[in-house]
Design a protein around this motif. Structure first.
Motif, PDB file in Angstrom:
ATOM      1  N   TRP A   1      18.491  16.706  40.332  1.00 59.22           N
ATOM      2  CA  TRP A   1      18.209  17.902  39.532  1.00 59.22           C
ATOM      3  C   TRP A   1      19.078  19.086  39.944  1.00 59.22           C
ATOM      4  N   LEU A   2      19.543  19.084  41.191  1.00 58.79           N
ATOM      5  CA  LEU A   2      20.265  20.245  41.705  1.00 58.79           C
ATOM      6  C   LEU A   2      21.655  20.390  41.100  1.00 58.79           C
ATOM      7  N   MET A   3      22.362  19.280  40.898  1.00 58.17           N
ATOM      8  CA  MET A   3      23.727  19.375  40.391  1.00 58.17           C
ATOM      9  C   MET A   3      23.795  20.026  39.008  1.00 58.17           C
ATOM     10  N   PRO A   4      22.924  19.646  38.053  1.00 58.97           N
ATOM     11  CA  PRO A   4      22.948  20.353  36.761  1.00 58.97           C
ATOM     12  C   PRO A   4      22.639  21.843  36.901  1.00 58.97           C
ATOM     13  N   ALA A   5      21.733  22.172  37.831  1.00 59.87           N
ATOM     14  CA  ALA A   5      21.403  23.582  38.048  1.00 59.87           C
ATOM     15  C   ALA A   5      22.594  24.343  38.605  1.00 59.87           C
TER      16      ALA A   5
ATOM     17  N   ASP B   1      25.779  23.539  38.177  1.00 65.68           N
ATOM     18  CA  ASP B   1      26.785  23.641  37.112  1.00 65.68           C
ATOM     19  C   ASP B   1      26.477  24.825  36.199  1.00 65.68           C
ATOM     20  N   ARG B   2      25.223  24.960  35.833  1.00 70.80           N
ATOM     21  CA  ARG B   2      24.827  26.091  34.972  1.00 70.80           C
ATOM     22  C   ARG B   2      25.023  27.412  35.703  1.00 70.80           C
ATOM     23  N   PHE B   3      24.681  27.441  36.976  1.00 70.27           N
ATOM     24  CA  PHE B   3      24.799  28.663  37.770  1.00 70.27           C
ATOM     25  C   PHE B   3      26.257  29.102  37.879  1.00 70.27           C
ATOM     26  N   ARG B   4      27.172  28.144  38.079  1.00 67.58           N
ATOM     27  CA  ARG B   4      28.597  28.495  38.172  1.00 67.58           C
ATOM     28  C   ARG B   4      29.089  29.166  36.889  1.00 67.58           C
ATOM     29  N   GLU B   5      28.604  28.702  35.764  1.00 67.09           N
ATOM     30  CA  GLU B   5      29.006  29.285  34.493  1.00 67.09           C
ATOM     31  C   GLU B   5      28.496  30.708  34.353  1.00 67.09           C
ATOM     32  N   ASP B   6      27.267  30.945  34.789  1.00 62.98           N
ATOM     33  CA  ASP B   6      26.652  32.263  34.621  1.00 62.98           C
ATOM     34  C   ASP B   6      27.059  33.264  35.690  1.00 62.98           C
ATOM     35  N   TRP B   7      27.407  32.773  36.893  1.00 59.24           N
ATOM     36  CA  TRP B   7      27.737  33.662  38.010  1.00 59.24           C
ATOM     37  C   TRP B   7      29.053  33.220  38.655  1.00 59.24           C
ATOM     38  N   PRO B   8      30.165  33.342  37.954  1.00 58.94           N
ATOM     39  CA  PRO B   8      31.447  32.862  38.492  1.00 58.94           C
ATOM     40  C   PRO B   8      31.912  33.615  39.720  1.00 58.94           C
ATOM     41  N   GLU B   9      31.405  34.820  39.949  1.00 55.04           N
ATOM     42  CA  GLU B   9      31.854  35.614  41.092  1.00 55.04           C
ATOM     43  C   GLU B   9      31.081  35.297  42.372  1.00 55.04           C
ATOM     44  N   VAL B  10      30.036  34.491  42.264  1.00 54.79           N
ATOM     45  CA  VAL B  10      29.252  34.154  43.448  1.00 54.79           C
ATOM     46  C   VAL B  10      29.864  32.937  44.132  1.00 54.79           C
ATOM     47  N   GLU B  11      30.129  33.063  45.417  1.00 58.50           N
ATOM     48  CA  GLU B  11      30.683  31.955  46.193  1.00 58.50           C
ATOM     49  C   GLU B  11      29.590  30.920  46.427  1.00 58.50           C
ATOM     50  N   LEU B  12      29.801  29.715  45.924  1.00 64.61           N
ATOM     51  CA  LEU B  12      28.780  28.676  45.958  1.00 64.61           C
ATOM     52  C   LEU B  12      29.210  27.522  46.856  1.00 64.61           C
ATOM     53  N   ASP B  13      28.282  27.043  47.689  1.00 67.01           N
ATOM     54  CA  ASP B  13      28.580  25.912  48.556  1.00 67.01           C
ATOM     55  C   ASP B  13      27.308  25.104  48.743  1.00 67.01           C
TER      56      ASP B  13
ATOM     57  N   ALA C   1      17.041  26.675  37.878  1.00 68.88           N
ATOM     58  CA  ALA C   1      16.659  25.423  38.524  1.00 68.88           C
ATOM     59  C   ALA C   1      15.294  24.949  38.048  1.00 68.88           C
ATOM     60  N   GLU C   2      14.345  25.854  37.978  1.00 69.17           N
ATOM     61  CA  GLU C   2      12.998  25.475  37.548  1.00 69.17           C
ATOM     62  C   GLU C   2      13.000  24.971  36.110  1.00 69.17           C
ATOM     63  N   ALA C   3      13.729  25.669  35.233  1.00 72.45           N
ATOM     64  CA  ALA C   3      13.787  25.249  33.833  1.00 72.45           C
ATOM     65  C   ALA C   3      14.390  23.855  33.691  1.00 72.45           C
ATOM     66  N   LEU C   4      15.466  23.580  34.421  1.00 76.94           N
ATOM     67  CA  LEU C   4      16.121  22.274  34.326  1.00 76.94           C
ATOM     68  C   LEU C   4      15.272  21.174  34.962  1.00 76.94           C
ATOM     69  N   CYS C   5      14.546  21.508  36.021  1.00 75.38           N
ATOM     70  CA  CYS C   5      13.673  20.520  36.650  1.00 75.38           C
ATOM     71  C   CYS C   5      12.628  20.023  35.657  1.00 75.38           C
ATOM     72  N   PHE C   6      11.967  20.948  34.976  1.00 72.46           N
ATOM     73  CA  PHE C   6      10.909  20.548  34.055  1.00 72.46           C
ATOM     74  C   PHE C   6      11.456  19.966  32.759  1.00 72.46           C
ATOM     75  N   LYS C   7      12.724  20.186  32.511  1.00 76.65           N
ATOM     76  CA  LYS C   7      13.351  19.567  31.350  1.00 76.65           C
ATOM     77  C   LYS C   7      13.786  18.133  31.642  1.00 76.65           C
ATOM     78  N   ASN C   8      14.269  17.890  32.869  1.00 72.08           N
ATOM     79  CA  ASN C   8      14.909  16.609  33.184  1.00 72.08           C
ATOM     80  C   ASN C   8      14.082  15.650  34.033  1.00 72.08           C
ATOM     81  N   LEU C   9      13.097  16.153  34.782  1.00 75.14           N
ATOM     82  CA  LEU C   9      12.368  15.293  35.713  1.00 75.14           C
ATOM     83  C   LEU C   9      11.010  14.867  35.165  1.00 75.14           C
ATOM     84  N   SER C  10      10.575  13.683  35.579  1.00 71.07           N
ATOM     85  CA  SER C  10       9.283  13.151  35.152  1.00 71.07           C
ATOM     86  C   SER C  10       8.284  13.214  36.309  1.00 71.07           C
TER      87      SER C  10
END
Length: 308
Positions: free
Chosen positions: A106-110, A112-124, A290-299
């Motif tokens: 679930w984390l990888m899709p979250a 990916d979305r975060f990188r699109e919305d916050w390109p200036e934030v250094e992510l690791d 993350a929460e929105a994608l979790c409840f969308k993708n996880l069972s």
């Protein structure tokens, strides 16, 4: 003794070529600029410019300070800009550690979305195997730890993501495959396959086996969830995994699952951050995404009842 305003003055004089034009650029009077320059020369005991030349010519000492100004001032300006953007919530750093590889589902899709919305934030992103992630969080090496094992620490704030059931993955032909639930004592002669972390960080021990005073027959480790599932499918042991992490393998018929105890073992997955960081805009947005994608993708997951 030496201040940033002095370096800015020397750079302005060099750029403008004269004290008159430099004073206009710095928005001070020529008299004030001359006084500041003389005061600095008095402090240093050195002349910095050769007067009555046009453009202004710097002495050896003045040239050394000018070189310092050219080196330091751009760094200061860059940092000031970053701090302003950070204050506005537009940029910053989000270094995340996860305590199990199954979080990737679930984390990888979250991310990916975060990188699109916050390109200036250094992510690791890193896996929290081989070190204490919460210690690294409070020390400032990390900015978030995804964990199901909160530890009381006033410096850490735990933001709940969702509730999930920990279930036991067993081979399809195992006698346990038809059972509705498994008691702790049944694992006393079994090989338990776990992630390679300390047992006090594994829910199957802290929430199921340890309270019953039971230890598995043996323990085998594997870093990746697919590897754990393959070992279980081959009859090499059993593994306690989140229900949502097993969904695709159950659908493929690779393994079966059984409840841990009659009531089941339910855990909460948290995002741990330093106290105060929970109000940082980009962290708030990451949690919502993350929460929105979790409840969308996880069972099989549930929302956390914050009023309980």
């Amino acid at each position: 003794m030496l201040e940033l305003r002095h370096l800015r003055t020397l750079q302005a004089i060099d750029d403008a070529g004269s004290l008159v034009e430099a004073s206009e650029r710095l928005h001070v009077t020529q008299s004030a600029l001359s006084h500041q320059l003389k005061d600095l020369e008095h402090r240093l005991g050195l002349e910095l410019i050769v007067r009555r030349t046009r453009p202004v010519r710097f002495t050896t000492a003045g040239s050394r300070l000018l070189a310092l100004a050219r080196q330091i001032l751009p760094l200061v300006k860059k940092t000031e800009t970053e701090l302003k953007r950070l204050s506005a919530g537009d940029s910053g750093r989000l270094h995340i550690a996860i305590e199990c590889h199954s979080c990737f589902q679930w984390l990888m899709p979250a991310l990916d979305r975060f990188r699109e919305d916050w390109p200036e934030v250094e992510l690791d992103l890193s896996a929290a195997f081989g070190f204490e992630p919460l210690t690294a969080l409070t020390r400032g090496d990390l900015d978030m730890v995804v964990t199901s094992d909160p530890v009381g620490d006033p410096a850490v704030c735990y933001l709940p993501l969702f509730r999930y059931e920990l279930v036991l993955a067993v081979a399809r032909d195992s006698e346990w495959a038809a059972r509705r639930f498994i008691e702790p004592g049944a694992l006393a002669e079994q090989t338990l396959i776990t992630y390679p972390v300390e047992r006090e960080r594994l829910d199957v021990f802290t929430a199921f086996l340890d309270p019953a005073g039971v230890a598995p027959g043996s323990v085998r480790t594997a870093e990746l969830t697919p590897m754990m599932v393959q070992l279980v499918a081959a009859g090499r042991g059993v593994a306690a995994l989140p229900n949502w992490a097993l969904t695709e393998y159950l659908d493929l018929g690779l393994v079966k699952s059984a409840r841990l105890g009659e009531e089941g073992v339910w855990r909460t997955l948290y995002a741990a951050v330093r106290q105060g960081d929970q109000t940082v805009p980009f962290i708030q947005d990451f949690m919502e995404t993350a929460e929105a994608l979790c409840f969308k993708n996880l069972s099989g997951i549930r929302r956390v009842n914050l009023s309980a």
